[in-house]
Design an enzyme around this catalytic site. Structure first.
Site, PDB file in Angstrom:
ATOM      1  N   ASN A 318       0.825  -1.212   0.000  1.00 42.10           N
ATOM      2  CA  ASN A 318       0.000   0.000   0.000  1.00 42.10           C
ATOM      3  C   ASN A 318       0.858   1.260   0.000  1.00 42.10           C
ATOM      4  O   ASN A 318       0.533   2.256  -0.652  1.00 42.10           O
ATOM      5  CB  ASN A 318      -0.940   0.011   1.211  1.00 42.10           C
ATOM      6  CG  ASN A 318      -2.048  -1.005   1.086  1.00 42.10           C
ATOM      7  OD1 ASN A 318      -2.235  -1.607   0.037  1.00 42.10           O
ATOM      8  ND2 ASN A 318      -2.783  -1.224   2.169  1.00 42.10           N
ATOM      9  N   ILE A 409      -8.813  10.698  12.820  1.00 43.83           N
ATOM     10  CA  ILE A 409      -9.956  10.350  11.983  1.00 43.83           C
ATOM     11  C   ILE A 409     -10.794   9.351  12.766  1.00 43.83           C
ATOM     12  O   ILE A 409     -10.382   8.216  13.004  1.00 43.83           O
ATOM     13  CB  ILE A 409      -9.510   9.756  10.627  1.00 43.83           C
ATOM     14  CG1 ILE A 409      -8.957  10.836   9.704  1.00 43.83           C
ATOM     15  CG2 ILE A 409     -10.690   9.091   9.942  1.00 43.83           C
ATOM     16  CD1 ILE A 409      -7.610  11.342  10.040  1.00 43.83           C
ATOM     17  N   LYS A 413     -19.459   5.346  14.304  1.00 42.55           N
ATOM     18  CA  LYS A 413     -19.653   4.144  15.123  1.00 42.55           C
ATOM     19  C   LYS A 413     -19.112   4.328  16.540  1.00 42.55           C
ATOM     20  O   LYS A 413     -19.313   3.473  17.400  1.00 42.55           O
ATOM     21  CB  LYS A 413     -19.000   2.939  14.439  1.00 42.55           C
ATOM     22  CG  LYS A 413     -19.694   2.559  13.131  1.00 42.55           C
ATOM     23  CD  LYS A 413     -18.985   1.422  12.430  1.00 42.55           C
ATOM     24  CE  LYS A 413     -19.742   1.030  11.167  1.00 42.55           C
ATOM     25  NZ  LYS A 413     -19.836   2.112  10.182  1.00 42.55           N
ATOM     26  N   LYS A 425     -12.695   3.307  19.059  1.00 40.98           N
ATOM     27  CA  LYS A 425     -12.529   4.639  18.464  1.00 40.98           C
ATOM     28  C   LYS A 425     -13.021   5.724  19.424  1.00 40.98           C
ATOM     29  O   LYS A 425     -12.439   6.804  19.502  1.00 40.98           O
ATOM     30  CB  LYS A 425     -13.273   4.718  17.127  1.00 40.98           C
ATOM     31  CG  LYS A 425     -12.708   3.819  16.041  1.00 40.98           C
ATOM     32  CD  LYS A 425     -11.286   4.201  15.652  1.00 40.98           C
ATOM     33  CE  LYS A 425     -11.239   5.455  14.812  1.00 40.98           C
ATOM     34  NZ  LYS A 425      -9.868   5.760  14.347  1.00 40.98           N
ATOM     35  N   SER A 456     -12.357   0.824   1.403  1.00 42.43           N
ATOM     36  CA  SER A 456     -12.303  -0.620   1.622  1.00 42.43           C
ATOM     37  C   SER A 456     -13.326  -0.972   2.689  1.00 42.43           C
ATOM     38  O   SER A 456     -13.385  -0.355   3.742  1.00 42.43           O
ATOM     39  CB  SER A 456     -10.901  -1.032   2.065  1.00 42.43           C
ATOM     40  OG  SER A 456     -10.555  -0.394   3.271  1.00 42.43           O
ATOM     41  N   ARG A 551     -25.541  -8.064  11.490  1.00 43.66           N
ATOM     42  CA  ARG A 551     -24.391  -8.760  12.041  1.00 43.66           C
ATOM     43  C   ARG A 551     -24.220  -8.395  13.516  1.00 43.66           C
ATOM     44  O   ARG A 551     -24.743  -7.379  13.972  1.00 43.66           O
ATOM     45  CB  ARG A 551     -23.125  -8.387  11.259  1.00 43.66           C
ATOM     46  CG  ARG A 551     -23.183  -8.790   9.800  1.00 43.66           C
ATOM     47  CD  ARG A 551     -22.014  -8.201   9.029  1.00 43.66           C
ATOM     48  NE  ARG A 551     -22.045  -6.741   9.029  1.00 43.66           N
ATOM     49  CZ  ARG A 551     -21.168  -5.985   8.374  1.00 43.66           C
ATOM     50  NH1 ARG A 551     -20.198  -6.546   7.682  1.00 43.66           N
ATOM     51  NH2 ARG A 551     -21.255  -4.675   8.416  1.00 43.66           N
ATOM     52  N   GLU A 554     -23.927  -4.689  14.960  1.00 41.05           N
ATOM     53  CA  GLU A 554     -24.298  -3.752  13.899  1.00 41.05           C
ATOM     54  C   GLU A 554     -25.595  -3.024  14.255  1.00 41.05           C
ATOM     55  O   GLU A 554     -26.565  -3.635  14.723  1.00 41.05           O
ATOM     56  CB  GLU A 554     -24.471  -4.489  12.568  1.00 41.05           C
ATOM     57  CG  GLU A 554     -24.720  -3.569  11.393  1.00 41.05           C
ATOM     58  CD  GLU A 554     -24.739  -4.321  10.067  1.00 41.05           C
ATOM     59  OE1 GLU A 554     -24.342  -3.727   9.052  1.00 41.05           O
ATOM     60  OE2 GLU A 554     -25.171  -5.480  10.048  1.00 41.05           O
TER      61      GLU A 554
END
Length: 623
Positions: A318, A409, A413, A425, A456, A551, A554
């Site tokens: 990457n 960043i 969620k 996070k 992604s 899921r 989720e």
């Protein structure tokens, strides 16, 4: 008749040039002979050495003109109007040479002969080129599938020309809604009104419609895409002006519609002054530079011409890709930014501190994170190590290196999280807020936004793959909704928030109304020229939409803020919120306990610590 033409095209380029030059020399001599014969009304006439000298000079000057005008570098099968213009220019120079040589050498060249010679030479030199190109075009166009072009402006004209010359598609019709353009002939193609689509489709049976409009507002483009999505044909487009300008694509490249066209709203326009404030002529570092968000941050940053851009990435491949891409952009925009590509993990504080100190970094954008909900849910310890302790290490490195601005960043969620990724996070946000309270030299900012189209893990590439494979398209729940934004929007928001921050602030974007995932799936199916089917609703179509169920961890709906204390900022689309914080002493105690639990691979203890911390975390893993 086509066999000699195919044989000519299959020979080596050097041989083609020799054959073409030999033919041109013979054609010029023949033109001179015919011109003299017609003028003298006699096919048999005597010429002296003076006339021979004039003719030789004329032939040499004409061939030299062809060489200088690039006629022997042009590919014969692609000969079009520009090449014919060059032929006419060379022949005019040739006729003038004939007249002047007759005067200087005192040879017998009647004054009307150069005029007659010009007309004959145009026929003998230009005619075969047009004939060969026409034969090639009509033979090979039968092997190319038909396509329609939407847009009769300059972009549509250039696209038509590129497709006619290329070997992939055969443009047959140009569509446009402008009555002033209907009926025009562009590169041999007639412009029709879009209302004639059904009739034209049954006549030509195109495989796709190519959108060739880049000079309209984003609101107009959204309305146009909505209109085209109702047509029973796959829709693709030419690259954006930005991609062409930066060298990422060329006009002739056909691609799927820009992801922004799927969003259903106009993206937020950035404040250019804010974009430049913490970047221009400064040393900037991006962690996770090879990821979807990190790489777009790098693209946006490089356009603002920092003095140095440090790419920090764990994945070698990457890092290689984004390094190569950025160097191309730098060459295209004539920037002097120094690119530094550094391999490493954000969990290595000393490694990051040395990099920041060595390059005098002033601004850091921390994009490195594990973000896929199911993966982090199954790898709790690594998720906490990377997202929480990686953020802590990067922030402590920034403090020790006297970095002025550090921006995390984050994600929607992180709001009342129902999964470990979101909780990690949110905890990373609290770590930075505690550090902001502990010191004042480095400004810590958190930017929280929703799902990013095209990243992604985004549903868009997943849906594209499923549609191309014939379905089914999998949606977890018919009512699931998400806030969406574009990768460039996300990157621009992060940069602008960094420029307007006071330490410890959490910024969010006013993203408008959330988007139903089911509606997005249907829109993509239609734009790829197919229809959806739904067994539960009795709808029969090309692609099945299948509901798989939520899921673990989720949410059905996403949130962007905690609490009600929301304030506006100087940017109309950016808001800030004051939320629950921990002191550094409280945070240090929590981090010590969390580190010990990670060291002991005690996932239950980690989850309990997350539940006990004021994150709003609800453990739905078992649901």
């Amino acid at each position: 008749m086509l066999k000699p033409v195919r044989a000519l095209f299959s020979t080596q380029r050097k041989n083609k040039r020799i054959i073409t030059m030999a033919y041109d020399a013979i054609a010029i001599m023949l033109s001179l002979y015919i011109a003299m014969s017609l003028r003298l009304n006699n096919w048999m006439f005597e010429i002296s050495h003076k006339e021979v000298l004039s003719f030789v000079v004329t032939i040499c000057v004409t061939l030299y003109s062809f060489v200088r005008l690039g006629m022997y570098r042009a590919v014969l099968r692609y000969m079009m109007l520009p090449a014919l213009g060059h032929i006419m220019l060379a022949i005019i120079l040739s006729a003038i040479t004939l007249a002047l040589s007759g005067f200087f050498f005192q040879s017998f060249v009647p004054r009307s002969v150069p005029m007659i010679y010009s007309g004959i030479a145009i026929l003998l030199l230009g005619g075969p080129r047009i004939l060969i190109r026409t034969m090639y075009y009509h033979y090979y166009k039968r092997k190319k599938p038909n396509v329609f072009i939407y847009g009769a402006g300059s972009t549509g004209r250039e696209l038509a020309y590129a497709l006619i010359s290329g070997g992939e598609y055969h443009p047959v019709v140009i569509l446009d809604d402008d009555p002033a353009k209907v009926g025009q002939i562009i590169v041999g193609l007639r412009v029709h009104h879009s209302s004639e689509f059904e009739e034209l489709q049954s006549l030509y049976q195109p495989v796709k419609l190519l959108l060739a409009i880049n000079n309209i507002g984003k609101g107009q483009r959204l309305r146009l895409v909505n209109k085209l999505s109702e047509l029973p044909i796959a829709v693709q487009s030419v690259p954006s002006v930005e991609d062409i300008a930066t060298g990422k694509a060329t006009l002739g490249e056909i691609q799927d519609l820009d992801i922004g066209d799927l969003l259903g709203r106009a993206p937020v326009e950035p404040d250019q002054e804010l974009l430049s404030k913490n970047i221009k002529n400064k040393a900037v570092m991006v962690t996770g530079a090879g990821g979807s968000i990190g790489s777009e941050l790098c693209r946006q940053i490089i356009l603002k011409k920092p003095s140095k851009l440090i790419l920090f990435e764990l994945n070698e491949y990457n890092l290689y890709n984004i390094d190569r891409e950025l160097r191309k952009i730098i060459a295209n925009i004539s920037a002097e930014t120094e690119i530094v590509s550094a391999l490493g993990s954000v969990q290595k504080q000393n490694r990051m501190a040395k990099l920041m100190q060595g390059h005098n970094v002033e601004t850091v954008f921390h994009a490195a994170a594990y973000k896929h909900v199911p993966i982090v849910e199954d790898n709790v310890i690594e998720g906490i190590r990377n997202n929480v302790f990686g953020t802590l290490a990067a922030a402590e490195a920034a403090i020790s290196a006297n970095v002025k601005n550090f921006t995390l960043i984050s994600t929607d969620k992180a709001v009342r999280p129902t999964n470990v990724m979101g909780a990690s996070k949110r905890l990373a946000e609290l770590v930075l807020q505690a550090l902001a309270e502990r010191q004042s030299d480095t400004t810590f900012t958190m930017v929280r936004f929703g799902n990013v189209l095209g990243s992604s893990g985004s549903v868009v590439p997943l849906f594209k793959e499923q549609i191309r494979n014939g379905g089914p398209v999998t949606v977890t729940h018919p009512d699931i909704t998400r806030y969406f934004m574009l990768i460039p929007e996300a990157a621009q928001l992060v940069i602008q928030a960094s420029a307007m921050a006071h330490s410890g602030q959490v910024f969010v974007l006013d993203m408008g109304e959330p988007v139903k995932i089911l509606d997005l799936a249907k829109r993509m199916i239609h734009l790829m020229g197919m229809s959806e089917s739904n067994i539960n609703e009795g709808i029969d179509g090309d692609i099945e939409i299948r509901f798989t169920g939520l899921r673990p961890g989720e949410k059905l709906y996403e949130e962007l803020l905690i609490g009600e204390n929301v304030e506006g900022t100087s940017h109309s689309k950016i808001m800030t919120a004051r939320e629950v914080m921990l002191s550094w002493s409280e945070m240090a105690t929590l981090l010590n306990s969390l580190d010990e639990a990670c060291h002991n691979f005690d996932e239950d203890k980690i989850v309990q610590l997350l539940l006990d911390t004021p994150l709003g975390y609800l453990n739905n893993k078992s649901s």
